[in-house]
Design a protein around this motif. Structure first.
Motif, PDB file in Angstrom:
ATOM      1  N   UNK A   1      25.925  23.207  25.502  1.00 45.97           N
ATOM      2  CA  UNK A   1      24.563  23.339  24.965  1.00 45.97           C
ATOM      3  C   UNK A   1      24.188  22.109  24.147  1.00 45.97           C
ATOM      4  N   UNK A   2      25.095  21.686  23.285  1.00 49.28           N
ATOM      5  CA  UNK A   2      24.820  20.525  22.442  1.00 49.28           C
ATOM      6  C   UNK A   2      24.555  19.285  23.288  1.00 49.28           C
ATOM      7  N   UNK A   3      25.360  19.060  24.287  1.00 48.08           N
ATOM      8  CA  UNK A   3      25.176  17.882  25.140  1.00 48.08           C
ATOM      9  C   UNK A   3      23.834  17.921  25.867  1.00 48.08           C
ATOM     10  N   UNK A   4      23.499  19.069  26.446  1.00 45.53           N
ATOM     11  CA  UNK A   4      22.222  19.176  27.162  1.00 45.53           C
ATOM     12  C   UNK A   4      21.045  19.062  26.212  1.00 45.53           C
ATOM     13  N   UNK A   5      21.171  19.619  25.020  1.00 44.94           N
ATOM     14  CA  UNK A   5      20.081  19.534  24.049  1.00 44.94           C
ATOM     15  C   UNK A   5      19.927  18.110  23.514  1.00 44.94           C
ATOM     16  N   UNK A   6      21.022  17.399  23.360  1.00 41.90           N
ATOM     17  CA  UNK A   6      20.936  15.996  22.952  1.00 41.90           C
ATOM     18  C   UNK A   6      20.208  15.182  24.006  1.00 41.90           C
ATOM     19  N   UNK A   7      20.510  15.428  25.276  1.00 37.51           N
ATOM     20  CA  UNK A   7      19.818  14.719  26.369  1.00 37.51           C
ATOM     21  C   UNK A   7      18.328  15.065  26.382  1.00 37.51           C
ATOM     22  N   UNK A   8      18.012  16.349  26.187  1.00 34.49           N
ATOM     23  CA  UNK A   8      16.604  16.769  26.166  1.00 34.49           C
ATOM     24  C   UNK A   8      15.866  16.105  25.003  1.00 34.49           C
ATOM     25  N   UNK A   9      16.494  16.047  23.852  1.00 33.91           N
ATOM     26  CA  UNK A   9      15.872  15.415  22.681  1.00 33.91           C
ATOM     27  C   UNK A   9      15.644  13.927  22.928  1.00 33.91           C
ATOM     28  N   UNK A  10      16.617  13.280  23.534  1.00 35.27           N
ATOM     29  CA  UNK A  10      16.515  11.842  23.806  1.00 35.27           C
ATOM     30  C   UNK A  10      15.360  11.535  24.752  1.00 35.27           C
ATOM     31  N   UNK A  11      15.133  12.382  25.721  1.00 32.86           N
ATOM     32  CA  UNK A  11      14.034  12.133  26.658  1.00 32.86           C
ATOM     33  C   UNK A  11      12.699  12.676  26.149  1.00 32.86           C
ATOM     34  N   UNK A  12      12.685  13.235  24.937  1.00 32.86           N
ATOM     35  CA  UNK A  12      11.437  13.693  24.324  1.00 32.86           C
ATOM     36  C   UNK A  12      10.919  15.004  24.881  1.00 32.86           C
ATOM     37  N   UNK A  13      11.815  15.850  25.356  1.00 31.55           N
ATOM     38  CA  UNK A  13      11.416  17.135  25.934  1.00 31.55           C
ATOM     39  C   UNK A  13      10.808  18.046  24.868  1.00 31.55           C
ATOM     40  N   UNK A  14       9.928  18.912  25.303  1.00 36.34           N
ATOM     41  CA  UNK A  14       9.312  19.911  24.429  1.00 36.34           C
ATOM     42  C   UNK A  14      10.360  20.965  24.066  1.00 36.34           C
ATOM     43  N   UNK A  15      10.441  21.313  22.791  1.00 36.02           N
ATOM     44  CA  UNK A  15      11.350  22.361  22.316  1.00 36.02           C
ATOM     45  C   UNK A  15      10.616  23.694  22.431  1.00 36.02           C
ATOM     46  N   UNK A  16      10.990  24.481  23.409  1.00 36.25           N
ATOM     47  CA  UNK A  16      10.336  25.757  23.674  1.00 36.25           C
ATOM     48  C   UNK A  16      11.079  26.908  23.019  1.00 36.25           C
ATOM     49  N   UNK A  17      10.343  27.928  22.617  1.00 34.02           N
ATOM     50  CA  UNK A  17      10.940  29.154  22.091  1.00 34.02           C
ATOM     51  C   UNK A  17      11.206  30.163  23.202  1.00 34.02           C
ATOM     52  N   UNK A  18      10.742  29.873  24.396  1.00 34.83           N
ATOM     53  CA  UNK A  18      10.924  30.756  25.544  1.00 34.83           C
ATOM     54  C   UNK A  18      12.264  30.431  26.225  1.00 34.83           C
ATOM     55  N   UNK A  19      13.171  31.400  26.313  1.00 32.74           N
ATOM     56  CA  UNK A  19      14.492  31.126  26.900  1.00 32.74           C
ATOM     57  C   UNK A  19      14.435  30.597  28.335  1.00 32.74           C
ATOM     58  N   UNK A  20      13.521  31.116  29.158  1.00 34.21           N
ATOM     59  CA  UNK A  20      13.424  30.642  30.541  1.00 34.21           C
ATOM     60  C   UNK A  20      12.974  29.188  30.596  1.00 34.21           C
ATOM     61  N   UNK A  21      11.969  28.854  29.792  1.00 33.89           N
ATOM     62  CA  UNK A  21      11.483  27.466  29.763  1.00 33.89           C
ATOM     63  C   UNK A  21      12.561  26.540  29.206  1.00 33.89           C
ATOM     64  N   UNK A  22      13.246  26.986  28.162  1.00 31.10           N
ATOM     65  CA  UNK A  22      14.314  26.187  27.565  1.00 31.10           C
ATOM     66  C   UNK A  22      15.431  25.951  28.581  1.00 31.10           C
ATOM     67  N   UNK A  23      15.807  27.009  29.284  1.00 33.70           N
ATOM     68  CA  UNK A  23      16.862  26.903  30.311  1.00 33.70           C
ATOM     69  C   UNK A  23      16.487  25.848  31.351  1.00 33.70           C
ATOM     70  N   UNK A  24      15.256  25.925  31.857  1.00 35.20           N
ATOM     71  CA  UNK A  24      14.805  24.946  32.863  1.00 35.20           C
ATOM     72  C   UNK A  24      14.825  23.522  32.294  1.00 35.20           C
ATOM     73  N   UNK A  25      14.380  23.383  31.060  1.00 30.89           N
ATOM     74  CA  UNK A  25      14.357  22.061  30.435  1.00 30.89           C
ATOM     75  C   UNK A  25      15.769  21.504  30.274  1.00 30.89           C
ATOM     76  N   UNK A  26      16.696  22.339  29.878  1.00 33.04           N
ATOM     77  CA  UNK A  26      18.058  21.875  29.666  1.00 33.04           C
ATOM     78  C   UNK A  26      18.773  21.530  30.972  1.00 33.04           C
ATOM     79  N   UNK A  27      18.362  22.140  32.060  1.00 29.32           N
ATOM     80  CA  UNK A  27      19.003  21.905  33.361  1.00 29.32           C
ATOM     81  C   UNK A  27      18.378  20.758  34.128  1.00 29.32           C
ATOM     82  N   UNK A  28      17.375  20.090  33.556  1.00 27.76           N
ATOM     83  CA  UNK A  28      16.744  18.936  34.213  1.00 27.76           C
ATOM     84  C   UNK A  28      17.678  17.765  34.257  1.00 27.76           C
TER      85      UNK A  28
END
Length: 86
Positions: A59-86
């Motif tokens: 989780x930490x690794x995927x979230x670090x990658x999402x933060x680095x690319x400027x991804x939107x931090x969603x409160x919706x688990x489905x949206x967050x899951x999709x964002x982290x798997x990009x």
């Protein structure tokens, strides 16, 4: 013998965590930034009995990658899951 994440019956995803882990991290919390959620994973997340060490690390690794690319931090688990798997 008890260990973190030992109460979880199975892990659906072979990449280290499943959508349930994302939902757990988001549940009952209002994260203001990627930095905030990453700090929690590094500190309290490591010892959280509902997450295994593998889940926390992935989780930490995927979230670090999402933060680095400027991804939107969603409160919706489905949206967050999709964002982290990009």
């Amino acid at each position: 013998m008890s260990y973190p994440g030992g109460n979880r019956s199975f892990i659906h995803d072979t990449t280290g965590y499943d959508k349930d882990a994302v939902e757990y991290v988001l549940r009952g919390r209002t994260w203001q930034s990627w930095h905030e959620i990453l700090e929690w994973l590094r500190a309290d997340g490591v010892g959280d009995p509902h997450l295994s060490q593998q889940e926390v690390q992935a989780l930490r690794q995927d979230m670090e990658r999402a933060a680095t690319r400027g991804a939107h931090l969603s409160e919706d688990p489905d949206r967050m899951w999709r964002e982290l798997k990009r």
